[in-house]
Motif scaffolding. Sequence first.
Motif, PDB file in Angstrom:
ATOM      1  N   VAL A  74      20.399  39.995  86.748  1.00 20.48           N
ATOM      2  CA  VAL A  74      19.744  40.178  85.446  1.00 20.48           C
ATOM      3  C   VAL A  74      18.479  39.324  85.452  1.00 20.48           C
ATOM      4  O   VAL A  74      18.560  38.118  85.630  1.00 20.48           O
ATOM      5  CB  VAL A  74      20.676  39.767  84.285  1.00 20.48           C
ATOM      6  CG1 VAL A  74      19.927  39.847  82.947  1.00 20.48           C
ATOM      7  CG2 VAL A  74      21.906  40.652  84.270  1.00 20.48           C
ATOM      8  N   PHE A  75      17.347  39.985  85.291  1.00 19.78           N
ATOM      9  CA  PHE A  75      16.074  39.252  85.405  1.00 19.78           C
ATOM     10  C   PHE A  75      15.174  39.513  84.214  1.00 19.78           C
ATOM     11  O   PHE A  75      15.376  40.450  83.463  1.00 19.78           O
ATOM     12  CB  PHE A  75      15.292  39.728  86.641  1.00 19.78           C
ATOM     13  CG  PHE A  75      15.995  39.517  87.936  1.00 19.78           C
ATOM     14  CD1 PHE A  75      16.225  38.234  88.404  1.00 19.78           C
ATOM     15  CD2 PHE A  75      16.422  40.595  88.700  1.00 19.78           C
ATOM     16  CE1 PHE A  75      16.855  38.030  89.616  1.00 19.78           C
ATOM     17  CE2 PHE A  75      17.062  40.399  89.910  1.00 19.78           C
ATOM     18  CZ  PHE A  75      17.280  39.117  90.365  1.00 19.78           C
ATOM     19  N   ARG A  76      14.129  38.669  84.138  1.00 21.12           N
ATOM     20  CA  ARG A  76      12.993  39.002  83.271  1.00 21.12           C
ATOM     21  C   ARG A  76      11.739  38.960  84.149  1.00 21.12           C
ATOM     22  O   ARG A  76      11.741  38.354  85.215  1.00 21.12           O
ATOM     23  CB  ARG A  76      12.896  38.016  82.103  1.00 21.12           C
ATOM     24  CG  ARG A  76      12.630  36.635  82.540  1.00 21.12           C
ATOM     25  CD  ARG A  76      12.516  35.622  81.425  1.00 21.12           C
ATOM     26  NE  ARG A  76      12.365  34.349  82.106  1.00 21.12           N
ATOM     27  CZ  ARG A  76      11.224  33.903  82.569  1.00 21.12           C
ATOM     28  NH1 ARG A  76      10.110  34.568  82.382  1.00 21.12           N
ATOM     29  NH2 ARG A  76      11.170  32.767  83.246  1.00 21.12           N
ATOM     30  N   LYS A  77      10.702  39.616  83.687  1.00 22.55           N
ATOM     31  CA  LYS A  77       9.427  39.609  84.413  1.00 22.55           C
ATOM     32  C   LYS A  77       8.759  38.243  84.226  1.00 22.55           C
ATOM     33  O   LYS A  77       9.018  37.557  83.231  1.00 22.55           O
ATOM     34  CB  LYS A  77       8.500  40.705  83.867  1.00 22.55           C
ATOM     35  CG  LYS A  77       8.997  42.097  84.136  1.00 22.55           C
ATOM     36  CD  LYS A  77       8.635  42.529  85.555  1.00 22.55           C
ATOM     37  CE  LYS A  77       9.286  43.863  85.888  1.00 22.55           C
ATOM     38  NZ  LYS A  77       9.729  43.925  87.293  1.00 22.55           N
ATOM     39  N   ASP A  78       7.879  37.892  85.135  1.00 24.12           N
ATOM     40  CA  ASP A  78       7.158  36.616  85.050  1.00 24.12           C
ATOM     41  C   ASP A  78       5.997  36.763  84.060  1.00 24.12           C
ATOM     42  O   ASP A  78       4.837  36.740  84.440  1.00 24.12           O
ATOM     43  CB  ASP A  78       6.647  36.233  86.452  1.00 24.12           C
ATOM     44  CG  ASP A  78       6.038  34.839  86.488  1.00 24.12           C
ATOM     45  OD1 ASP A  78       6.409  33.999  85.645  1.00 24.12           O
ATOM     46  OD2 ASP A  78       5.183  34.597  87.364  1.00 24.12           O
ATOM     47  N   GLU A  79       6.345  36.944  82.789  1.00 28.86           N
ATOM     48  CA  GLU A  79       5.320  37.130  81.754  1.00 28.86           C
ATOM     49  C   GLU A  79       5.471  36.077  80.678  1.00 28.86           C
ATOM     50  O   GLU A  79       6.577  35.819  80.201  1.00 28.86           O
ATOM     51  CB  GLU A  79       5.452  38.531  81.148  1.00 28.86           C
ATOM     52  CG  GLU A  79       4.959  39.618  82.091  1.00 28.86           C
ATOM     53  CD  GLU A  79       5.420  41.011  81.711  1.00 28.86           C
ATOM     54  OE1 GLU A  79       6.067  41.168  80.637  1.00 28.86           O
ATOM     55  OE2 GLU A  79       5.164  41.938  82.504  1.00 28.86           O
ATOM     56  N   VAL A  80       4.352  35.519  80.270  1.00 27.79           N
ATOM     57  CA  VAL A  80       4.368  34.397  79.325  1.00 27.79           C
ATOM     58  C   VAL A  80       4.727  34.870  77.916  1.00 27.79           C
ATOM     59  O   VAL A  80       4.234  35.887  77.455  1.00 27.79           O
ATOM     60  CB  VAL A  80       2.985  33.696  79.312  1.00 27.79           C
ATOM     61  CG1 VAL A  80       2.940  32.600  78.255  1.00 27.79           C
ATOM     62  CG2 VAL A  80       2.654  33.133  80.692  1.00 27.79           C
ATOM     63  N   THR A  81       5.629  34.125  77.288  1.00 33.87           N
ATOM     64  CA  THR A  81       5.927  34.355  75.869  1.00 33.87           C
ATOM     65  C   THR A  81       5.519  33.089  75.118  1.00 33.87           C
ATOM     66  O   THR A  81       5.286  32.048  75.720  1.00 33.87           O
ATOM     67  CB  THR A  81       7.424  34.646  75.637  1.00 33.87           C
ATOM     68  OG1 THR A  81       8.170  33.574  76.224  1.00 33.87           O
ATOM     69  CG2 THR A  81       7.843  35.948  76.280  1.00 33.87           C
TER      70      THR A  81
END
Lengths: 473, 93
Positions: free
Chosen positions: B60-67
């Motif tokens: 289970v991953f998330r993208k390397d995108e800034v929040t």
Amino acid sequence: MVYENPDGIRIGLEVHVQLNKLKTKLFCGCSTEYHDSEPNTHVCPVCLGLPGSLPVLNEKAVEFAIKVGLALNCNIVEQTQFHRKNYYYPDLPKNFQTTQYDFPIAANGKIIIEGEDGEHIVGITRAHIEEDPARLQHMGTIDRSKGTLINYNRSGMTLIEIVSEPDMRSPKEARRYLEKLRSILDYLGVFDGDLEGAMKADANVSVFWGDRVEVKNISSFKGLERALVYEIMRQKNHIRRGGEIVMETRHFDEARGVTISMRTKEEEHDYRYFPEPDLVPLRVADWVPDVRKTLPELPDAKRERFMEQYGLGETHARALTTEIKVANFFEEVASKVDPKDAAVWVSDILKGELNYRELSINAFTVEDIVAVVGLVTGNKITEQSGVEIIRTVLDDGGKPQDIVEKKGLLKVEDDIVAKAVEEAVAENPEAVADYLGGKEKSLNFIVGKVMQKTKGRADAREAREKVLAKLNE
Amino acid sequence: MITKEEVEHVGWLARIEIDAQESDAYAEKLNSVLGYFGQLDEVDTEGVEPTYHVADIVNVFRKDEVTESMPQEDVLANTEHKQEGNFKTPKIM
């Protein structure tokens, strides 16, 4: 000669590398660009371990970790998971660090370094992913501080911990290992070694094949070598006085150059590792072929190629391939001038001037060094003037051609040199007589006069030859 | 068997003060939990695949995108112990 290790020195390193080229932290979307930011402005409920917050793994971080593992010749594990390493310390507010325990993502690798007796292989035991803790700032010295300030901006940054086998046999080998490791990581584009906290090492040191002592938190190449030299001497002296080395953790005091006992280390079971229930296991072995395709040409391969393609010697090839930026810079220069001239000017001269000023290769342009090399090899200026131009560009700015003009560095015409030689010989009969009488040094005096007359714009070697020819007429 | 000393050691690791009476009580309770694990150990698991996680999912991953991160005042809202945007604690060794 076979390198002997009669003192039984064994050094192993645990190196923490921050993957600061990722845009976000390991388990949350907080930005990693916190270096110039106010404290506690790059944090969220996940970094602060607030109740109910859930970590979600950064996919790119796993890809980068595999890349590091492959570059270190490791095997990538079939299945892995994260564990909680429990400890009570405010640098991680959850009271545990999320890390990999029994199945590190990469294991059983190796790095080849220049050892005391030629090439030396250092085994890589494992490389695993974990999170960086917060930055603590003690108010005053650590033992007398009034309090501690905590900034969680760094907390949750992705670290790769790379653990070596105790294969290094001297502080110098340990330093070379660390330099090689940094060079490889630099090539991979996964971290910027110039940023604060990008790389930290703990060293395990033992002498006479005895018990090991851990020296913590070493943050520079020079610091590592100094800490190891001190610690080896301390252990040897202690044993010679009849003492016994016990396993302990020591801190390296950079200012005093000594190691200080901190505490007997927590034992592994004190960390009460258990599987992290908030993260599911990873099965990423099938990513390996694709990640492997993204690996760049690494330092060893590049060095070999430079020797073959450009006919460089080992020393030049090594110096030019340590940093990827320097290697790329050299190749651009070598495409425009003779590669051997490019190697001399980039490696021996430009790099020296940059190091002296603590500047990186970015401080100079390919165009400018090509211009300097062109002026020298085209016989327009002397080598010494070439060096002077580089210094001027670095210190005051400007373009090589303008500097040549402004400083009048163009080599003087042959007939002017010839005239200066005539004059110098005619005006210094005593020196001439001395030289002819066998005083070799008098020649330098006459050459010096020629250089004076041409205001240093004659090539000293040529001037010397001309004076000699004149005297031997 | 968990002894009183082990309870005290774990208490020390977690920086929790446990007095003599409590350590007896905890040792007893923890031993009863361990007893239950002992029972589980007796279950025949021959041929059963090990479970690494309660949910049967992987990757289970998330993208390397800034929040967006939290404002500093919200981060420090629950503490009185702060200085120049930092949390402040007593001296830590």
